[in-house]
Write an enzyme that holds these catalytic residues in place. Structure first.
Site, short mmCIF file in Angstrom:
data_model
loop_
_atom_site.label_atom_id
_atom_site.label_comp_id
_atom_site.label_asym_id
_atom_site.label_seq_id
_atom_site.Cartn_x
_atom_site.Cartn_y
_atom_site.Cartn_z
CE1 TYR A 46 -4.30 0.15 -0.39
CE2 TYR A 46 -4.38 -1.47 1.37
CZ TYR A 46 -5.00 -0.79 0.33
OH TYR A 46 -6.30 -1.05 0.03
CD GLU A 62 -4.02 4.31 0.37
OE1 GLU A 62 -3.03 3.66 0.79
OE2 GLU A 62 -5.19 4.00 0.59
CG ASP A 106 -7.72 10.90 -24.15
OD1 ASP A 106 -6.72 10.16 -24.31
OD2 ASP A 106 -8.82 10.46 -23.78
CB THR A 147 -4.15 4.12 -22.06
OG1 THR A 147 -4.00 4.24 -23.46
CG2 THR A 147 -5.59 4.34 -21.67
CE LYS A 182 -6.36 2.80 -26.04
NZ LYS A 182 -6.59 3.53 -24.80
NE ARG A 205 -5.49 -4.03 -20.68
CZ ARG A 205 -5.99 -3.57 -21.84
NH1 ARG A 205 -6.94 -2.68 -21.84
NH2 ARG A 205 -5.54 -4.03 -22.98
N1 DSN Z 1 -10.99 1.32 -25.39
C1 DSN Z 1 -10.07 2.23 -26.00
C2 DSN Z 1 -10.03 2.11 -27.47
O1 DSN Z 1 -10.15 1.01 -27.92
O2 DSN Z 1 -9.87 3.09 -28.16
C3 DSN Z 1 -10.31 3.61 -25.58
O3 DSN Z 1 -10.34 3.64 -24.22
#
Ligand code: DSN
Length: 451
Positions: free
Chosen positions: A45, A47, A210, A237, A240, A246
């Protein structure tokens, strides 16, 4: 007795090995990323935050040696602090940011924390229409954010680009607190300079990008970085094109200081406001095993070979797009400038995206149906499909393989046209199995890392 979950993991390994991942938001992590993610750091933990300032003039070695205090609510942070500092430091270097918050559990959490940091309930946020390529968290009425803030939407033009004129018109009239650029289904490079000019005319307007889809391309320098164009915040994120675990990440420009004292609500203080919005604002304990894996992935993205990887993603996407066009697929924007392709299969061949997605699944080619501007089928029966090249490029595929994939996609399309309805796909099982075998043979020649 072995838990059945492990059997299912083995099955999933086989699926990943024997098929091709064309979903543009997916990728394959390295063995090191996987190792960090599956480590004993999950036991801890923590925080709060490590000390942000670190050691003046610090190097990675110094960070690993020592950390000057922290703002944590639990003891035993010696190693955790150093790992999180490494992740922060590497993320800042990758994206030219003053500060990085590496704790968001996901991209959705990252976006929500930014809204929470800067807006009051009822404030206006201007973002892309979901049906034109925006993300759920950019104002879809089914989300929590949409119940708290007042989302306004701009869309795309006929040629698939951002409708900057519409953005400017709405911004001028409504004076939003945030203008948001960044999309889930968009194949062009946004004109960040133009958006900055629009936002500059609005007092206290936070410029947010974003960049979840293209973060890896930005890190490698093959896509412009919004933070270099005066944007205050960039969310992403990490799994990707960036090829990490993730999770989510928030990068920002401005003052970096202790989050313990409530700062004045100014654009300059955005990094501190964001830290307070992530924890304790919207999240509890950070996932330090995931943060460690983020640190490893950022380290990989800082290496020169990642530039080559990112360049190849775009090169492959362009080849794949051109090949599909030869087979008469109508593409949104007539091609791609990044890693992502949107094909209008309804308009091209009169088949639904969902039907085509299902047929492709049967041969081991995975992509997703996607609605396109003006789509009559809605989210459940969209007329388009979305595909991309980050994962297959990680496997080392190049233009030759892109041509094969386009041919298979065309063959499967022909089968769809013959059977007319997805319920009848089984009538063509033999033909589908033949393509599946070819897909599998090629897939096995390009191993998935860490499997
Ligand atoms: N789920 C993602 C995508 O496939 O673009 C976006 O969060």
């Amino acid at each position: 007795m072995k838990d059945i979950v492990f059997k299912l993991i083995e099955e999933e390994k086989k699926r990943q090995k024997e098929g091709l991942e064309l979903i543009p938001s997916e990728n394959y992590v390295s063995a090191d990323v996987l190792k960090a993610m599956g480590s004993i750091l999950t036991n801890k933990y923590s925080e709060g935050y490590p000390n942000f300032k670190g050691i003046p003039g610090d190097s990675e070695k110094e960070i690993a040696k020592e950390i000057l205090g922290n703002y944590r609510y639990y003891g035993g942070q010696t190693n955790i602090d150093r790992i999180e500092r490494l992740a922060i430091d590497r993320a800042c270097r990758l994206f030219h940011a003053d500060h990085a918050n590496v704790q968001p559990h996901s991209g959705a959490n990252a976006n929500e924390a930014v809204y929470f940091a800067w807006c009051e309930p009822g404030d206006k946020i201007l973002a892309m229409n979901l049906g034109h390529g925006g993300h759920l968290t950019h104002g879809s009425p089914v989300t929590r954010s949409a119940k708290i803030y007042n989302f306004l939407a701009y869309g795309t033009t006929e040629d698939g680009d951002i409708d900057y004129k519409e953005m400017e018109k709405i911004a001028k009239k409504e004076k939003p607190k945030i203008i948001l650029v960044g999309y889930s289904a968009f194949m062009k490079i946004p004109d960040f300079k133009r958006v900055k000019k629009i936002a500059d005319k609005i007092p206290d307007c936070l410029l947010m990008a974003d960049m979840a889809h293209v973060a890896g391309l930005i890190a490698a320098g093959v896509h412009p970085n919004p933070l270099d164009f005066g944007f205050h915040v960039m969310t992403t994120t990490t799994h990707k094109t960036l090829r990490g675990p993730r999770g989510g990440l928030i990068l920002s420009k401005g003052n970096v200081a202790s989050p313990l004292k409530k700062p004045e609500k100014t654009l300059k203080n955005i990094p501190i406001l964001i830290d307070r919005a992530v924890f304790p604002g919207t999240q509890g304990g950070p996932l330090e095993h995931v943060i460690a894996a983020k640190a490893v992935a950022f380290g990989e993205a800082l290496r020169p070979e990642f530039k080559t990887y990112a360049k190849n993603i775009v090169k492959n996407a362009k080849v794949l797009a051109e090949e599909l066009k030869k087979y008469k697929f109508i593409l949104q924007g007539n091609g791609t400038e990044n890693h992502l392709i949107l094909a209008n299969v309804e308009k091209s061949f009169g088949i639904s995206g969902k039907f085509y997605e299902k047929a492709l699944d049967m041969v081991g080619l995975t992509l997703n149906a996607n609605s396109l501007p003006g789509d009559k089928g809605g989210a459940f029966r969209p007329g388009g499909v979305r595909l991309g090249t980050p994962a297959i490029t990680t496997r080392g595929m190049g233009p030759k393989e892109m041509k094969k994939i386009a041919k298979w996609m065309n063959d499967v399309k022909d089968i769809c046209l013959e059977v007319v309805d997805e319920e009848n796909l089984h009538l063509k099982q033999k033909e589908l199995d033949k393509i599946r075998k070819e897909v599998k043979n090629l897939s096995l020649k390009f191993p998935v890392p860490a499997i």
